[in-house]
Scaffold this motif. Structure first.
Motif, PDB file in Angstrom:
ATOM      1  N   UNK A  76       6.700   4.606  37.015  1.00 52.38           N
ATOM      2  CA  UNK A  76       7.071   4.316  38.400  1.00 52.38           C
ATOM      3  C   UNK A  76       8.451   3.671  38.414  1.00 52.38           C
ATOM      4  N   UNK A  77       9.313   4.164  39.281  1.00 53.59           N
ATOM      5  CA  UNK A  77      10.673   3.664  39.465  1.00 53.59           C
ATOM      6  C   UNK A  77      10.672   2.814  40.739  1.00 53.59           C
ATOM      7  N   UNK A  78      10.654   1.496  40.572  1.00 53.60           N
ATOM      8  CA  UNK A  78      10.518   0.574  41.704  1.00 53.60           C
ATOM      9  C   UNK A  78      11.887   0.241  42.282  1.00 53.60           C
ATOM     10  N   UNK A  79      12.014   0.372  43.600  1.00 52.28           N
ATOM     11  CA  UNK A  79      13.236  -0.019  44.306  1.00 52.28           C
ATOM     12  C   UNK A  79      12.880  -1.119  45.300  1.00 52.28           C
ATOM     13  N   UNK A  80      13.569  -2.255  45.209  1.00 54.98           N
ATOM     14  CA  UNK A  80      13.339  -3.362  46.138  1.00 54.98           C
ATOM     15  C   UNK A  80      14.654  -3.748  46.794  1.00 54.98           C
ATOM     16  N   UNK A  85      16.491 -10.208  52.131  1.00 53.52           N
ATOM     17  CA  UNK A  85      16.099  -9.275  53.185  1.00 53.52           C
ATOM     18  C   UNK A  85      14.697  -9.634  53.672  1.00 53.52           C
ATOM     19  N   UNK A  86      14.417  -9.307  54.929  1.00 55.85           N
ATOM     20  CA  UNK A  86      13.099  -9.625  55.488  1.00 55.85           C
ATOM     21  C   UNK A  86      11.995  -8.881  54.748  1.00 55.85           C
ATOM     22  N   UNK A 107      17.200  -3.516  42.221  1.00 53.99           N
ATOM     23  CA  UNK A 107      17.518  -4.189  43.475  1.00 53.99           C
ATOM     24  C   UNK A 107      18.583  -3.357  44.172  1.00 53.99           C
ATOM     25  N   UNK A 108      18.262  -2.894  45.366  1.00 58.80           N
ATOM     26  CA  UNK A 108      19.131  -2.003  46.124  1.00 58.80           C
ATOM     27  C   UNK A 108      19.654  -2.753  47.344  1.00 58.80           C
ATOM     28  N   UNK A 109      20.946  -2.762  47.520  1.00 57.43           N
ATOM     29  CA  UNK A 109      21.558  -3.436  48.656  1.00 57.43           C
ATOM     30  C   UNK A 109      21.560  -2.517  49.873  1.00 57.43           C
ATOM     31  N   UNK A 110      20.885  -2.921  50.928  1.00 62.07           N
ATOM     32  CA  UNK A 110      20.853  -2.176  52.172  1.00 62.07           C
ATOM     33  C   UNK A 110      19.713  -1.177  52.242  1.00 62.07           C
ATOM     34  N   UNK A 130       9.935   0.553  59.100  1.00 59.75           N
ATOM     35  CA  UNK A 130       9.662   1.910  59.576  1.00 59.75           C
ATOM     36  C   UNK A 130      10.788   2.483  60.427  1.00 59.75           C
ATOM     37  N   UNK A 131      11.603   1.644  61.018  1.00 61.22           N
ATOM     38  CA  UNK A 131      12.727   2.137  61.825  1.00 61.22           C
ATOM     39  C   UNK A 131      13.681   2.997  60.989  1.00 61.22           C
ATOM     40  N   UNK A 132      13.754   2.732  59.686  1.00 66.39           N
ATOM     41  CA  UNK A 132      14.639   3.499  58.801  1.00 66.39           C
ATOM     42  C   UNK A 132      14.115   4.905  58.549  1.00 66.39           C
ATOM     43  N   UNK A 133      12.896   5.179  58.928  1.00 66.61           N
ATOM     44  CA  UNK A 133      12.310   6.499  58.676  1.00 66.61           C
ATOM     45  C   UNK A 133      12.380   7.417  59.888  1.00 66.61           C
TER      46      UNK A 133
END
Length: 167
Positions: A76-80, A85-86, A107-110, A130-133
């Motif tokens: 699994x490739x975890x992206x946080x 961030x909230x 750790x991904x910015x944005x 969910x707004x990003x989807x």
């Protein structure tokens, strides 16, 4: 510097932010105005459709490193998201409950970058508002989540998985 009158953020102020305001002798009030939903997303090739909250905890903390029920999935490739961030704060408080994210987590910015990261990596999992989807939800596997022993209402079976809605 008395130039900001209102700050609208997707979470309550954290202790560091409250302490900074208090130290600067800046008066503030907090109001809960609305609530959003977060979504656990994965690459669309992922056959896993739902996870228990305990499984999400195990994946994000690194206790589980391979996708359940996906023999060809691999690690699994975890992206946080960033630490302030909230979404990150919600996950740490409500899902990980004091545990840390796996050392292997990227750790991904944005949020836009996090969405793109998951879209382009077959084994990726990430968490976004969910707004990003909106308009791109078909490009991801949006995981249903369940908590054994907790029924959302009396018309559903205990442990039923739900996908997030902005309602």
């Amino acid at each position: 510097n008395d130039s900001v009158h209102v700050i609208a953020i997707a979470r309550s102020l954290n202790a560091e932010e409250r302490n900074s305001l208090t130290a600067a002798k800046t008066w503030f009030e907090e109001y809960h105005v609305a609530q959003s939903a977060i979504a656990i997303i994965a690459h669309p090739d992922n056959p896993v459709k739902e996870l228990r909250v305990g499984q999400v905890d195990s994946i994000l903390s690194g206790a589980v490193t391979a996708w359940p029920k996906w023999k060809a999935g691999g690690n699994i490739d975890i992206a946080v998201s960033d630490v302030n961030s909230s979404t990150n704060e919600i996950l740490r408080a409500l899902v990980l409950r004091g545990k840390k994210f796996a050392l292997s987590a990227s750790v991904i910015s944005g949020s836009g970058n996090l969405v793109e990261y998951v879209r382009t990596r077959r084994n990726a999992i990430g968490v976004v508002n969910v707004a990003w989807l909106k308009g791109v939800d078909q490009e991801f596997r949006i995981m249903g989540l369940s908590r054994p022993g907790v029924a959302a209402d009396s018309t559903q079976r205990i442990g039923k998985a739900y996908t997030p809605v902005q309602g």
